[in-house]
Design an enzyme around this catalytic site. Structure first.
Site, PDB file in Angstrom:
ATOM      1  N   GLU A  87      -6.309  -5.762   9.685  1.00  0.00           N
ATOM      2  CA  GLU A  87      -5.604  -6.750   9.123  1.00  0.00           C
ATOM      3  C   GLU A  87      -6.350  -7.995   9.680  1.00  0.00           C
ATOM      4  OE1 GLU A  87      -1.998  -6.689   8.576  1.00  0.00           O
ATOM      5  OE2 GLU A  87      -1.693  -4.520   8.960  1.00  0.00           O
TER       6      GLU A  87
ATOM      7  N   LYS B 209       6.699   1.398  12.243  1.00  0.00           N
ATOM      8  CA  LYS B 209       6.990   1.650  13.740  1.00  0.00           C
ATOM      9  C   LYS B 209       7.428   0.667  14.400  1.00  0.00           C
ATOM     10  CE  LYS B 209       2.451   1.121  12.167  1.00  0.00           C
ATOM     11  NZ  LYS B 209       1.746   1.754  11.167  1.00  0.00           N
TER      12      LYS B 209
ATOM     13  N   GLY C 179       0.721   8.866  10.508  1.00  0.00           N
ATOM     14  CA  GLY C 179       0.368   8.737   8.901  1.00  0.00           C
ATOM     15  C   GLY C 179       0.624  10.297   8.543  1.00  0.00           C
TER      16      GLY C 179
ATOM     17  N   GLY D 250     -11.071  -3.123   4.784  1.00  0.00           N
ATOM     18  CA  GLY D 250      -9.419  -3.027   4.777  1.00  0.00           C
ATOM     19  C   GLY D 250      -8.861  -2.136   5.735  1.00  0.00           C
TER      20      GLY D 250
ATOM     21  N   GLY E 299      -3.557   4.943   5.712  1.00  0.00           N
ATOM     22  CA  GLY E 299      -3.988   5.152   4.385  1.00  0.00           C
ATOM     23  C   GLY E 299      -3.024   5.335   3.518  1.00  0.00           C
TER      24      GLY E 299
ATOM     25  N   LYS F 144       4.220   3.642  18.606  1.00  0.00           N
ATOM     26  CA  LYS F 144       4.378   5.010  18.304  1.00  0.00           C
ATOM     27  C   LYS F 144       4.639   5.831  19.413  1.00  0.00           C
ATOM     28  CE  LYS F 144       1.124   4.178  14.438  1.00  0.00           C
ATOM     29  NZ  LYS F 144      -0.324   3.949  14.094  1.00  0.00           N
TER      30      LYS F 144
ATOM     31  N   THR G 176       0.933  -1.254   0.028  1.00  0.00           N
ATOM     32  CA  THR G 176      -0.136   0.051   0.009  1.00  0.00           C
ATOM     33  C   THR G 176       0.749   1.338  -0.001  1.00  0.00           C
ATOM     34  OG1 THR G 176      -1.611  -1.212   1.209  1.00  0.00           O
ATOM     35  CG2 THR G 176      -1.732   1.302   1.315  1.00  0.00           C
TER      36      THR G 176
ATOM     37  N   ASP H 119       0.316  -1.450  18.531  1.00  0.00           N
ATOM     38  CA  ASP H 119       0.740  -0.469  17.676  1.00  0.00           C
ATOM     39  C   ASP H 119       0.891   1.076  18.268  1.00  0.00           C
ATOM     40  OD1 ASP H 119       0.705   0.572  14.614  1.00  0.00           O
ATOM     41  OD2 ASP H 119      -0.867   1.646  15.355  1.00  0.00           O
TER      42      ASP H 119
ATOM     43  N   VAL I 271       4.495   7.432  12.602  1.00  0.00           N
ATOM     44  CA  VAL I 271       3.514   7.854  13.903  1.00  0.00           C
ATOM     45  C   VAL I 271       2.799   8.900  13.167  1.00  0.00           C
ATOM     46  CG1 VAL I 271       3.220   8.661  16.077  1.00  0.00           C
ATOM     47  CG2 VAL I 271       5.552   7.652  15.452  1.00  0.00           C
TER      48      VAL I 271
END
Lengths: 392, 392
Positions: free
Chosen positions: B177, B92, B121, B174, B290, B192, B10, B188, B119
């Site tokens: 996961e 990350k 996005g 999407g 994204g 971060k 992606t 996650d 971190v």
């Protein structure tokens, strides 16, 4: 780096304080001069009332202009640039009016003209906008750019008090000036939106009386209560959209649903947003005014010069065109006169004490509202959110 | 500048797309290599499965690592740095684990190691944090750092559906996961927050199982309904405070009043905040994940290298100490077992199906909650806001 501070009011004092409390980086900054008014008694060794002395100091690197107002700030900035001093200013009124001249003279003299503190106080807005522009075209800007008016609207909503009572409270707290017109009539927002558009579109938007600007002077406690009942919070917004080769510009009260960040930006905070193609929506919230946040932004500009971090270059050669009627919106109008006929083309319908006007071009709405104000100087209007709480 | 992209999922595809759609600045960027898996068929001329070829390209400037996971990403990054290539990564997990090593090896080889996209996005968080640190100590960080968990909590609140139903929906869109544990168990967010603390405190916070981390796996639709009835919205937060020569660190569900920006950060958006002495509160909201927002942040790092804009230097020589019990907070606990005795020192009191625990040190709360989970693996907890909607 040697610095001269022109003016020792709230922001000037803040800049001085932060530099004196040196850290690893700011220890490299040295306040060499503070310009005070003619015949005022100096109470710091750095103080002088001679601008000539400052201009002719060969060791001086940066002039920080925090006097405010148009003149002599405008001449002081030009003279500093022509003496090959970098200039940093927090003075949105003078930047908005002379951005093109300052940019040109700075480039001719090989020095920087930086102004992070002028929009959004401590919020890194100019920096964030310029950074976004490295990758994206920015096709929307909107913001709560003025802390004083936001404080007034937030207090009115919380307390149910009248506009005048809350204004007096804001003046007592030092949030509003004795003459509050720049804050409540939208002129301060207009200057900040001009500066933001100048950068976003590389187009010099001159602040003039023709731009669609409507403030909050006429809002009543009943308006606020009515909006609350419908689930809305009103905010004084500066907004601009770009589409194709056109952009628009408007300052106006805008209603937001209770579940938006805008509706929940309280007290004297600012919230400024941009939209770009790849970055999507990006919003920055922080202290839009106040001594230390604003001084922090001035220091950030000084450090950018010290660390040789170049800001975006502007030439104002964009082919975009300003069009006041680029965007349509719905509006709610309150007036003591019957004005539905004025808005006949836009499906006006009465809702209690209010008139709803639908899908009217923004510029047209402001032109017609000026006619309403000629007959009823107490009239008020606000735009309604479109999809996703936005007025586009 | 010549760029190699390791991995073409992606984010890798997004980086490629933005560079191909060249603008004034990005036209200077050139994707020379794309590393794909061994024996995978290349469908672009830039594709290769030989990392050796990339490492030995003398004209290559920057390696963009977007493979994800720990190995081989860790070795690939080290090898690139040792071959004197600048490295940019969005990964990350690998940064949080090896920040100290990457920083040291990059400095030894005179190249940059940048990771804005790791971190928040597209949010310019690392940049904003490093900038704030030029002037202030940052004494508070808090954020909605994970879009997937925020989407799940927001959907549960809006729809009243169960955690599992909403998780399935997120997977179908999407947003989540197939193995959602990193997102819903707070791992996650933990990575971060580690990265953010590393920068804020110049102290390497290694992500370990001992850190207080509590996710949202156990939250039920009844919990959400109960919080809503009380005027609260629950958000999975990463939080850290610094006081004197100590700091703390926690990942946990946190309740926010409906009129806070946190409560109104919807969908898969992120909202990350810092507090500094002069800047006050500063909040950044945007797309935390994204393709294009994350790729945008990768491109920003590449442009910083291209424009020679140096990021903050770290040596991890800070004298701050981590203390899990620096901050106290109130908690709400739901468990099928009677666990009041565990919290006896902290004024536990029953409120319907929930237990309130008051002014308990954060680390102690997490240690005791692990004991609760040993007997009731469905138990849930959330911290309650203190003054101003914060848990400090």
């Amino acid at each position: 780096m040697n610095i001269a501070i022109l003016g020792f009011g709230t922001v000037g004092t803040g800049v001085y304080k932060i530099i004196k409390k040196a850290n690893r980086l700011t220890q490299n900054l040295h306040v060499k001069h503070v310009l005070i008014r003619k015949n005022k008694k100096p109470d710091l060794p750095e103080m002088t009332d001679s601008y000539e002395e400052i201009l002719n100091d060969k060791d001086l690197d940066v002039v920080v202009e925090v006097i405010g107002g148009i003149e002599p700030a405008h001449q002081y900035i030009l003279e500093a640039l022509k003496h090959k001093k970098h200039v940093i200013t927090a003075n949105k009124a003078v930047i908005a009016r002379y951005m093109d001249e300052f940019t040109k003279v700075a480039a001719e003299n090989g020095v920087k003209f930086y102004f992070e503190s002028s929009v959004g106080g401590g919020i890194p807005w100019i920096q964030g906008l310029e950074r976004a522009l490295r990758v994206d075209d920015v096709n929307k800007i909107q913001g709560i750019f003025n802390g004083t008016s936001n404080f007034i609207l937030d207090q009115m909503k919380r307390s149910g008090e009248t506009f005048n009572d809350v204004l007096l409270k804001a003046q007592a707290l030092g949030y509003a000036e004795a003459d509050p017109s720049a804050d409540i009539d939208g002129l301060d927002v207009a200057n900040k939106l001009c500066i933001s558009c100048d950068i976003a579109y590389d187009y010099f938007v001159k602040p003039t009386a023709e731009l669609p600007i409507f403030g909050i002077r006429n809002i009543t406690e009943d308006d606020i209560a009515h909006f609350s009942k419908k689930g809305y919070t009103v905010k004084l917004m500066g907004k601009s959209h770009q589409r194709g080769d056109e952009f628009d510009y408007v300052v106006e009260p805008t209603l937001y649903h209770g579940d938006t960040l805008e509706a929940n930006t309280c007290d004297n905070y600012n919230l400024i947003s941009l939209h770009g193609e790849t970055i999507g929506n990006l919003k920055f919230m922080g202290q839009g005014a106040g001594q230390l946040p604003t001084a922090n932004a001035v220091i950030q500009d000084i450090l950018d010069i010290f660390q040789n971090k170049e800001h975006l270059k502007r030439g104002f050669k964009s082919k975009l065109k300003y069009r006041s009627d680029l965007t349509r919106s719905n509006y709610i109008v309150r007036s003591e006169i019957d004005c539905a006929h004025l808005f006949a083309k836009f499906n006006p319908c009465t809702r209690g004490d209010y008139l709803m006007v639908q899908q009217i071009p923004v510029g047209e709405m402001h032109r017609l509202m000026r006619k309403v104000l000629e007959k009823d100087e107490t009239a008020f209007m606000a735009s309604l959110p479109g999809k996703e709480g936005e007025s586009a």
